[in-house]
Structure formats: structure tokens, C-alpha cells
Design a protein around this motif. Structure first.
Motif, PDB file in Angstrom:
ATOM      1  N   ASP A 400      27.639  10.218 -62.971  1.00  0.00           N
ATOM      2  CA  ASP A 400      27.563  10.419 -61.518  1.00  0.00           C
ATOM      3  C   ASP A 400      28.871  10.025 -60.839  1.00  0.00           C
ATOM      4  N   LYS A 404      31.408  12.498 -58.704  1.00  0.00           N
ATOM      5  CA  LYS A 404      31.766  12.235 -57.311  1.00  0.00           C
ATOM      6  C   LYS A 404      33.283  12.198 -57.133  1.00  0.00           C
ATOM      7  N   SER A 408      35.535  15.220 -55.103  1.00  0.00           N
ATOM      8  CA  SER A 408      35.899  14.771 -53.760  1.00  0.00           C
ATOM      9  C   SER A 408      37.114  15.558 -53.256  1.00  0.00           C
ATOM     10  N   ALA A 443      35.719   8.628 -51.907  1.00  0.00           N
ATOM     11  CA  ALA A 443      34.868   9.480 -52.748  1.00  0.00           C
ATOM     12  C   ALA A 443      33.549   8.795 -53.089  1.00  0.00           C
ATOM     13  N   LEU A 444      33.597   7.467 -53.286  1.00  0.00           N
ATOM     14  CA  LEU A 444      32.381   6.786 -53.760  1.00  0.00           C
ATOM     15  C   LEU A 444      31.518   6.225 -52.632  1.00  0.00           C
TER      16      LEU A 444
END
Ligand SMILES: *Cc1c(COP(=O)(O)O)cnc(C)c1O
Length: 446
Positions: A400, A404, A408, A443-444
Motif C-alpha cells: 500500500d 501511494k 502520487s 503522498a502518505l
């Protein structure tokens, strides 16, 4: 389902057309409706939901295909990620040359037509000890040109241990065939002797060819004839000796513990008639194919009509010349050419950078830790060297996290090890650290 016309009439959607062509906004609205139709779970519940969906569709369409990414793989020369990042002076040279006219093929001293092939030649001679040099589009092109020039319709003698695949569907035997030269294999996979070459020389021989095993090493019961062994044999038979070096290492990195990769100067000194190398591997410059060698051999290559088809462009020449200039002061080259700086940076400095990045990420609420890692040179150079490095391990489900980061707007490419996503700082230029950490955080957490 709202009508396309109704969505288009929304003031927010109208606003999108201030910055994008109206036809693209219409396409984005249609795509959003289409997606909602296919996937009932994706149907927005209100107008602002529809607007967000349309805005995202539009952004996706406007995104460039070729985009910058952060290379946190720990592979310094990553072919899929564009190989060598350029030194600042090289980037500036590209910008200067791109923006206006240049003396690309104009001799300023004489006020008449000149040749683009003069531009990096004398610098290359100065740095390698060769008599002359020629720059073309990439390493593979340089090899085709060299073989075609020296041995079209004639045999090229090559060791079976050097019939290698570089990757990206580049196989030495295929390239040789396309060049019009006839492959004459000698020796065995593990052992080839000078005598094997000597015995293969005949009426039909055009060249003796050596290929540097860029991306692997052979160990055990092995033997190979070196350039120094082959040079007298080639000279005696009046044959050219071609060396495909792959990576263009211009300064020895033994002081940094990186051994086993020959320098271009060594190859010239050891008697190669022509040396082929890439511009964007260890040399740390733009994609280019560089030939250095004797005046006669280079002159023949330059006059080959194929050269026109493989010709180098002006932006490459600008970046290559700027990169090569740095090598006049080897310490400056190691400092300013990103590939060399990254390869030779101390483990401690990488560790400190990883700690700093992890600090920024924790500040953004991301759970992570700094771990020791092993980085690699990549790009078919120093294949077995392991560079002690440090990585930020992101706590969370690795697949995951990986997705991500990759999807992004500012993609970050890491690697998964032991079910964790690792971001290795060895392949990130030090002056990018803050941008890198910010991109990961966005992004996270976004
Ligand atoms: C990389 C490599 C090439 C091809 O060079 P490109 O610049 O990628 O076209 C050719 N020969 C060897 C030995 C190589 O390592």
C-alpha cells in the motif's frame, strides 16, 4: 445521473476553463459521468463531490507523460529512472543552449560552416589520452557505428564469454549482426586465451572485439585475454582492436573502495584502436555514445554515412562538454557530478541524511525508522559492489505504501524488503533531501 451540460454549467467547473482548454474540461466531465455510471460506489453525493471528481480527471489529463520522480531505490544509476542525474553546470549548459542559437555547426574563427563533431573531441582526448573522439546518440549506436565502420561484411572475433546481454533487449550478438559484421566466436564461456584469437584470424577478419562484462562477474576456473594481450596480436595482423567499455569511467574510484572497473585512459593506453562508452553511466553525463581512439579509426567513423543517422543533438553536446570540463579537476568531478558524489559519499553522511528525512516524516505523523541498507551502483557498472547505505523504512503495509508513493503527483520510487517499503538515500542527491521528504509526507498523508 446529472447531465453533462448541467455539470458543465456549474460555476466551479466553469472556473476550470480559465486554465484549461474548454474541450479538455468537457472531456473531463464526460469521463467523470462515465466513471460514475460504471461504478455506482463512485457516484458523488453532491455538487462539490462532482467538482472534485471532474477536477481530478482534468488534472490526470493535463499531467505530462515524462515526469520527474525521486529515485529512492538505492540503485544510483537506474536505467528505468533515467540513469545519471546531471551536474548543475550541465543543466545550466542545456538551458543556455536550448534557449537560443549556437555555433553547433558553425566555425566562428573562419565564419563558415563547421562540424558538430568538434565540440567535445579535444576535451575527450585530453581526458583519455586518445588521438581523436566522436560523440553519437548512445552507447549502442556507437558500437554499431564502430563495427560497421571497421568490419562490415567481415568477421569480428569475440570471446564466447563476452557475448552478453546488457538489458533492455540489448544483446551483443544481435547488435553485431545488425552492424553488418559477421560474428566469429572464440573460446568458451569461462575461458578464452590469446591463442584462440590468434588462430581465428584469417582473410575475412575485420576486427578483434572485446566487450566489458558490465553487469556480472565470472569467478572460478576462468581466463580471459586482456587488451594488453590482444594489442600485439592485432597490431601484427594490422587489425583494429575495438573495446566496448560500456561505462565510461574517467577517474579511478579505487580510493573509495570501488575496484574492477577499467578507466577509459587504461583502455586507450592498453592498445585499443577504438573505445566505445556511454555518456550517462559512470561518466555521469547525458545519454550519449562516445568513441575515442586513433585519428584514423575515428576519421573513418566520422565519414561513415551512418553517423548522420546516429548523430548527437546540441543539448547533449552542451551537457556533455560541461560534464567533461569538471573532470579537469578530478576532485571537483567527484564533488559535483551527482553519480560520483552519490557513489563515494560516506555511510555516515547517508545515515545522517536518512535520520533528517525520518525526522521530517515523523513530524508529519508518519511512523518510520532508519535502518542500515545496501545500495548498488547499477547501470551495468561495478556489478558486485555493495555500497553501505541507510534507508527510511516506512511502517505500514508495504504494497500500500509503495503504491501511494508511486502514484502520487511527485512519484517516489522505493523498494520493498522484508515486507517493508524502504527509501534509500544513497540514490537521492543531497540537495533534494527536503523536497524528497516533503513529497513522501504529502503522498502518505494526503
Ligand atoms: C550499457 C552498455 C552498452 C549500451 O550503451 P547505451 O548507452 O545504453 O546504449 C553497450 N555495451 C556495454 C558493454 C554496456 O554496458
Amino acid at each position: 445521473m446529472p447531465a453533462v451540460g448541467a455539470l458543465l454549467a456549474m460555476p466551479d467547473v466553469q472556473g476550470l476553463a480559465d486554465h484549461a482548454p474548454r474541450s479538455m474540461v468537457t472531456d473531463a466531465v464526460r469521463a467523470a459521468v462515465e466513471r460514475a455510471r460504471r461504478d455506482p460506489a463512485a457516484v458523488p453525493s453532491d455538487n462539490s463531490g462532482w467538482f472534485a471528481m471532474i477536477r481530478d480527471e482534468l488534472a490526470r489529463r493535463e499531467q505530462a507523460s515524462l515526469r520527474p520522480v525521486f529515485n529512492a531505490t538505492g540503485v544510483v544509476l537506474h536505467t528505468n529512472l533515467g540513469r545519471a542525474p546531471l551536474a548543475r553546470v550541465a543543466v545550466e549548459a542545456i538551458a543556455r543552449t536550448a534557449a537560443g542559437a549556437s555555433n553547433l555547426e558553425y566555425d566562428l574563427a573562419r565564419g563558415e560552416r563547421g562540424s558538430r563533431y568538434v565540440h567535445c573531441a579535444s576535451l575527450l582526448c585530453e581526458l583519455t589520452g586518445a588521438e581523436d573522439a566522436l560523440v553519437v546518440n548512445n552507447g549502442a549506436a556507437a558500437l554499431v557505428l564502430a563495427l560497421n565502420t571497421l568490419a562490415e561484411g567481415r568477421e569480428s572475433i569475440v570471446s564466447r564469454g563476452e557475448l552478453i546481454e546488457i538489458g533492455g533487449s540489448f544483446r551483443v550478438p544481435d547488435i553485431m549482426a545488425k552492424s553488418g559484421s559477421i560474428l566469429r566466436e572464440v573460446g568458451t564461456t569461462n575461458r578464452t586465451h590469446a591463442d584462440d584469437y590468434r588462430r581465428a584470424i584469417g582473410e575475412r577478419t575485420g576486427a578483434i572485439v572485446k566487450v566489458h562484462r558490465s553487469n556480472f562477474e565470472v569467478r572460478g576456473f576462468v581466463a580471459e585475454a586482456t587488451l594488453r594481450d590482444l594489442s600485439p596480436i592485432a597490431r601484427e595482423a594490422s587489425l583494429p582492436l575495438l573495446m566496448d567499455l560500456g561505462s565510461g569511467l574517467l577517474v579511478s574510484l579505487e580510493a573509495y573502495g570501488l575496484r574492477g572497473e577499467p578507466t577509459v585512459r587504461d583502455a586507450v593506453h592498453d592498445g585499443a584502436t577504438l573505445v566505445v562508452m556511454s555518456g550517462d553511466k559512470l561518466l555521469g553525463g547525458p545519454q550519449a555514445g562516445i568513441l575515442v581512439g586513433t585519428r584514423e579509426a575515428i576519421d573513418r567513423c566520422r565519414r561513415n554515412p551512418l553517423t548522420r543517422a546516429l548523430r548527437v543533438d546540441k543539448l547533449t553536446l552542451a551537457a556533455l562538454e560541461a560534464t567533461l570540463s569538471l573532470y579537469r579537476d578530478p576532485e571537483r568531478a567527484v564533488r559535483e557530478i551527482p553519480v560520483l558524489a552519490l557513489m563515494t559519499a560516506s555511510r555516515e553522511s547517508i545515515r545522517a541524511r536518512a535520520e533528517a528525512a525520518a525526522g521530517i516524516l515523523r513530524g508529519a505523523g508518519i511512523d518510520c525508522e532508519v535502518i542500515a541498507s545496501e545500495a548498488a551502483v547499477g547501470g551495468g557498472a561495478f556489478p558486485t559492489a555493495r555500497l553501505a547505505s541507510a534507508a527510511v523504512a516506512i511502517i505500514g503495509k508495504a504494497v500500500d505504501v509503495e503504491q501511494k508513493l508511486r502514484l502520487s503527483p511527485e512519484p517516489v520510487i522505493g523498494r520493498i524488503a522484508d515486507d517493508r517499503l524502504l527509501l534509500d538515500l544513497r540514490s537521492i542527491a543531497a540537495d533534494q533531501d527536503e523536497l524528497f521528504a516533503a513529497a513522501v509526507a504529502r503522498a502518505l498523508t494526503g
